[in-house]
Scaffold this active site. Structure first.
Site, PDB file in Angstrom:
ATOM      1  CD  GLU A  94      18.179 -66.772  62.418  1.00 22.50           C
ATOM      2  OE1 GLU A  94      16.945 -66.556  62.496  1.00 22.50           O
ATOM      3  OE2 GLU A  94      19.029 -66.029  62.918  1.00 22.50           O
ATOM      4  CB  CYS A 101      22.214 -64.983  66.434  1.00 21.23           C
ATOM      5  SG  CYS A 101      22.469 -66.563  67.262  1.00 21.23           S
TER       6      CYS A 101
END
Length: 224
Positions: free
Chosen positions: A108, A2
């Site tokens: 993402e 992340c």
């Protein structure tokens, strides 16, 4: 992994989110941020000496034993769940300094490096996500005291695996207290995450920090 996320909520929302651990009422205006990048300041929930606290921390953990200048730190914005309790960078914090990092959502990317497509992920019910985190306090060679943190990441579940093979480890409300006080094991990090939703956003988020204060940063691109 992340490497980018958002924190955009009111004090009333963060107070409701933290109800299982009892964050005190009150607080001023909270700055909404939509494209948070590593090494910048984020908000984290910690146990505190008497009651839970919402504090600011550098995203990128600096262990208390680090002796070199901050610019020499390796990338520590994520801690892999598999090694968070054994890695020298994270094991001290895993034992004694855990935190919850509230998030409105995270990013993402898919596609080739030269043509990456950014996707935004948030809770399907519109609520906040509770990233499992670790935190530290470190004194720089110049004497500055810095609070820092990292997001624990795990293998992606079947839904997330279409986009990336890793994802933040997300806590359910019934595990908040045990995570903060250190009694919860890794099993709480591997529980099925809350249901997520996804959409493609504008490519300007490919640049770290771009649109950080603009809510359009997380809007669907081209009406997607």
């Amino acid at each position: 992994m992340c490497g980018r996320f958002s924190q955009a909520y009111t004090w009333a929302q963060i107070h409701a989110f933290s109800r299982p651990i009892g964050l005190p009422e009150g607080g001023g205006n909270l700055r909404a941020r939509y494209n948070i990048a590593p090494t910048t300041e984020v908000q984290i929930l910690i146990a505190g000496e008497r009651e839970p606290e919402l504090v600011s921390a550098r995203w990128g953990l600096v262990p208390s034993w680090w002796k070199k200048p901050l610019r020499g730190m390796p990338a520590t914005f994520n801690a892999r769940v598999e090694t968070a309790d054994t890695s020298p960078m994270f094991r001290g914090a895993f034992r004694a300094r855990r935190c919850i990092i509230p998030a409105s959502g995270f990013f993402e990317w898919t596609g080739e490096k030269a043509d990456r497509v950014p996707h935004y992920f948030s809770a399907a019910d519109g609520g906040l996500l509770a990233f499992a985190g670790l935190w530290e306090r470190w004194k720089s060679p110049e004497g500055e005291l810095i609070t820092s943190c990292t997001i624990v990441v795990r293998d992606a579940d079947d839904w997330m695996d279409r986009y990336h093979d890793r994802m933040p480890a997300m806590l359910h409300p019934d595990a908040f207290a045990a995570w903060l006080d250190g009694t919860a094991g890794k099993d709480v990090l591997r529980r099925p995450p809350p249901a997520l939703q996804e959409w493609i956003v504008a490519r300007r988020v490919n640049k770290a920090g771009a649109g950080d204060e603009d809510p359009e940063t997380i809007a669907p691109a081209g009406g997607v």
